[in-house]
Design an enzyme around this catalytic site. Structure first.
Site, PDB file in Angstrom:
ATOM      1  N   ARG A   1       0.802  -1.210   0.000  1.00  0.00           N
ATOM      2  CA  ARG A   1       0.000   0.000   0.000  1.00  0.00           C
ATOM      3  C   ARG A   1       0.845   1.275   0.000  1.00  0.00           C
ATOM      4  NH1 ARG A   1      -5.160   0.159   3.732  1.00  0.00           N
ATOM      5  NH2 ARG A   1      -3.529   0.286   5.259  1.00  0.00           N
TER       6      ARG A   1
ATOM      7  N   LYS B   1       1.087 -20.154   4.400  1.00  0.00           N
ATOM      8  CA  LYS B   1       0.345 -20.510   5.582  1.00  0.00           C
ATOM      9  C   LYS B   1       0.247 -19.279   6.487  1.00  0.00           C
ATOM     10  CE  LYS B   1       2.281 -22.335   9.248  1.00  0.00           C
ATOM     11  NZ  LYS B   1       3.186 -21.640  10.157  1.00  0.00           N
TER      12      LYS B   1
ATOM     13  N   HIS C   1       6.930 -24.393   3.612  1.00  0.00           N
ATOM     14  CA  HIS C   1       8.370 -24.268   3.292  1.00  0.00           C
ATOM     15  C   HIS C   1       9.165 -25.498   3.721  1.00  0.00           C
ATOM     16  CE1 HIS C   1       8.840 -22.828   7.440  1.00  0.00           C
ATOM     17  NE2 HIS C   1      10.130 -23.020   7.309  1.00  0.00           N
TER      18      HIS C   1
ATOM     19  N   LYS D   1      12.816 -27.892   1.914  1.00  0.00           N
ATOM     20  CA  LYS D   1      14.103 -28.164   2.560  1.00  0.00           C
ATOM     21  C   LYS D   1      14.803 -29.324   1.852  1.00  0.00           C
ATOM     22  CE  LYS D   1      12.736 -26.398   7.078  1.00  0.00           C
ATOM     23  NZ  LYS D   1      13.620 -25.291   7.431  1.00  0.00           N
TER      24      LYS D   1
ATOM     25  N   GLU E   1      12.795 -26.046  18.406  1.00  0.00           N
ATOM     26  CA  GLU E   1      13.304 -24.695  18.163  1.00  0.00           C
ATOM     27  C   GLU E   1      13.801 -24.094  19.469  1.00  0.00           C
ATOM     28  OE1 GLU E   1      11.037 -22.399  14.973  1.00  0.00           O
ATOM     29  OE2 GLU E   1       9.439 -23.332  16.135  1.00  0.00           O
TER      30      GLU E   1
ATOM     31  N   ASP F   1       0.192 -24.193  14.160  1.00  0.00           N
ATOM     32  CA  ASP F   1       1.341 -23.522  13.557  1.00  0.00           C
ATOM     33  C   ASP F   1       2.320 -24.512  12.921  1.00  0.00           C
ATOM     34  OD1 ASP F   1       2.979 -21.158  13.081  1.00  0.00           O
ATOM     35  OD2 ASP F   1       4.311 -21.909  14.655  1.00  0.00           O
TER      36      ASP F   1
ATOM     37  N   HIS G   1       3.633 -28.538   8.718  1.00  0.00           N
ATOM     38  CA  HIS G   1       4.995 -29.056   8.531  1.00  0.00           C
ATOM     39  C   HIS G   1       5.145 -30.516   8.984  1.00  0.00           C
ATOM     40  CE1 HIS G   1       5.689 -24.927   7.737  1.00  0.00           C
ATOM     41  NE2 HIS G   1       5.933 -24.532   8.958  1.00  0.00           N
TER      42      HIS G   1
ATOM     43  N   LYS H   1       8.787 -24.656  21.056  1.00  0.00           N
ATOM     44  CA  LYS H   1       9.657 -23.477  21.068  1.00  0.00           C
ATOM     45  C   LYS H   1      10.403 -23.432  22.400  1.00  0.00           C
ATOM     46  CE  LYS H   1       7.084 -20.943  17.720  1.00  0.00           C
ATOM     47  NZ  LYS H   1       7.894 -21.179  16.519  1.00  0.00           N
TER      48      LYS H   1
END
Ligand code: BG6
Length: 483
Positions: free
Chosen positions: A46, A143, A173, A177, A211, A230, A235, A331
């Site tokens: 924008r 996603k 994604h 990989k 992670e 998520d 994944h 995480k």
């Protein structure tokens, strides 16, 4: 594989994904000689900006997100010559006639919707109304593709009003990989593994995506998402599909996706006692930096969203009946390590007696870091000590095996964007796959919400909640270590 000249429009062209992944990734492909002269990359958002401004923006993104060994000023300058910017308003009429002038009809056209899904319909409609998208145009969407089956169906229906399924590239994604693709090569280009790839010989499979990062900065999204939506729905499910699927009759987009879909449809609902949800607790670092707790990172401090999930899953088909798949992702864990481990059964009879050091064979497929595969095998311990067994790894590091080029493995986004330009949908999710994945996760989420289930706490920097360990202990198994 060479590609034809293209016009790629990136909506959300000044956003985070464009900065971190899309623009640096395109530069890397340019250096690799894959972006033909005459191609155009057109950023759009924008905000007002001109071509020169966008080139500066891209140049900064490349400096920030590619280390010095992967860029040089001359090639960056040449790459920037391919960049343009056209402001457009997704919900208004501003800018669209200008975009129509910039995008050519006689080259490959790709439109990357790197924007909120609520804008997909508006963009798709305007691309047609202004005569921009030709009959072979491709669109790329990211996603989260919906937050449940209903919203995913709505999104699919909206896109289908304007584009054919063969034009829609839904990115996961993880499929880009290197190791994930290698998984297919290893399975289907070698005679060694396939005969063992079933419940008769595989004791269980572990899929871990650990992670170290928290949800810092993304609390608003994450509070309403959690690890199941998520990471698992997309994944981890995709990884599971690639391990569990039957051999496709050909390496062809629909042949591969048909087989993946069958796996999702064969998943049994996970029992409540087979799901462990966790949320990280902060750590006031003595010697190491302080780590915030989930409630500090979150938008809503009393959120009961899970930042960790572990589950045991069964696939009801001939190949996998009786072999559990354990999935785990979280995480703020102790390491960043993504691995698929195929743990084989014991030999039917040990001629060596009850050897203490005896271990089962494990094929470990490392997604990151240090992409590669290791097969652990038992051998005789060298030396005169008699017949004692020891475990050694048959190790294949992709970076090492491929020499200098291998060390420079392309990022998932680079590869996927080029696949869009080539028109190859193999590594993209089809609409029915996404819907089937939600159809499996929705009732599990609804069940824990109905029970008012709260996630278990786990310390930042640990391997997750105690109950996740128990999930395997109960079955007399143990998780692979997260390093
Ligand atoms: C994204 C998730 O899809 O994948 C993030 O939204 C997660 O929460 C990321 O951190 C992990 O990707 P990678 O490539 O770093 O393993």
């Amino acid at each position: 594989i060479p590609v034809d000249p293209f016009d790629l429009v990136v909506f959300g062209g000044t956003g985070d994904l464009a900065r971190r992944k899309i623009l640096p990734g395109l530069y890397r492909r340019y250096v690799a000689g894959q972006i033909p002269e005459g191609s155009r990359i057109i950023g759009s958002a924008r905000g007002d900006m001109d071509d020169a401004g966008y080139r500066d923006f891209a140049s900064e993104a490349i400096s920030e997100f590619l280390d010095g060994t992967k860029r040089d000023p001359q090639s960056v300058a040449r790459f920037l010559d391919h960049l343009y910017y056209v402001p457009t308003d997704a919900r208004g009429e501003n800018g669209w006639p200008d975009l129509a002038k910039r995008v050519r009809a006689d080259v490959v056209q790709a439109f990357y919707f790197s924007v909120a899904p609520s804008l997909f319909g508006d963009l798709a409609e305007r691309l047609h109304r202004h005569g921009i998208a030709g009959p072979e145009a491709r669109i790329v969407v990211e996603k989260p593709f919906g937050r449940d089956l209903e919203t995913a169906k709505e999104l699919n229906a909206t896109l289908a009003e304007h584009f054919d399924e063969s034009q829609i590239y839904r990115i996961d994604h993880y499929l880009g990989k290197e190791t994930v693709q290698n998984l297919m090569a290893v399975r289907f280009a070698n005679i060694l593994f396939e005969p063992l790839w079933n419940a008769r010989h595989v004791d269980h499979v572990q899929i871990t995506v650990a992670e170290t990062v928290g949800v810092g900065g993304r609390g608003a999204y994450y509070d309403t998402s959690g690890a199941m939506r998520d990471m698992v729905q997309n994944h981890l499910m995709q990884l599971l599909c690639l391990i569990a699927m039957e051999p496709p009759y050909r390496f062809d987009p629909d042949a591969v996706r048909d087989e993946k879909l069958k796996v999702i449809r064969a998943l049994l609902p996970a029992a409540p006692e087979d799901i462990v949800r966790g949320q990280y607790r902060g750590r006031t670092g003595k010697g190491s930096p302080k780590q915030a707790s989930y409630s500090e990172d979150a938008e809503n401090p009393s959120s009961t969203t899970e930042s960790f999930i572990a589950m045991k899953v069964h696939i009801a088909n001939w190949r996998w009946k009786g072999t559990p798949f354990y999935l785990r992702t979280g995480k703020r864990l102790r390491g960043r390590a993504s691995e698929i481990a195929i743990v084989f059964k014991e030999v039917p009879h040990s001629i060596f007696g009850d050897e203490e050091g005896w271990r089962e064979n494990v094929l470990s497929i490392r997604l990151q870091p240090d992409e590669g595969m290791t097969l652990s095998v038992m051998i005789k311990e060298p030396g005169p000590g008699g017949m004692r067994l020891t475990e050694v790894p048959l190790d294949m590091s992709f970076a090492e095996a491929l020499g200098e080029d291998g060390a420079d493995i392309p990022d998932a986004y680079e590869r996927l964007i080029m696949d869009v330009i080539r028109g190859n949908q193999t590594l993209f999710m089809r609409g029915d796959e996404v819907e089937a994945a939600w159809a499996w996760t929705d009732p599990l989420i609804a069940a824990w919400e109905a029970r008012g289930d709260k996630p278990k706490g786990y310390d930042a920097g640990s391997s997750g909640p105690e109950d996740a360990l128990m999930l395997l202990h109960r079955d007399e198994r143990r998780w692979r270590e997260i390093r």
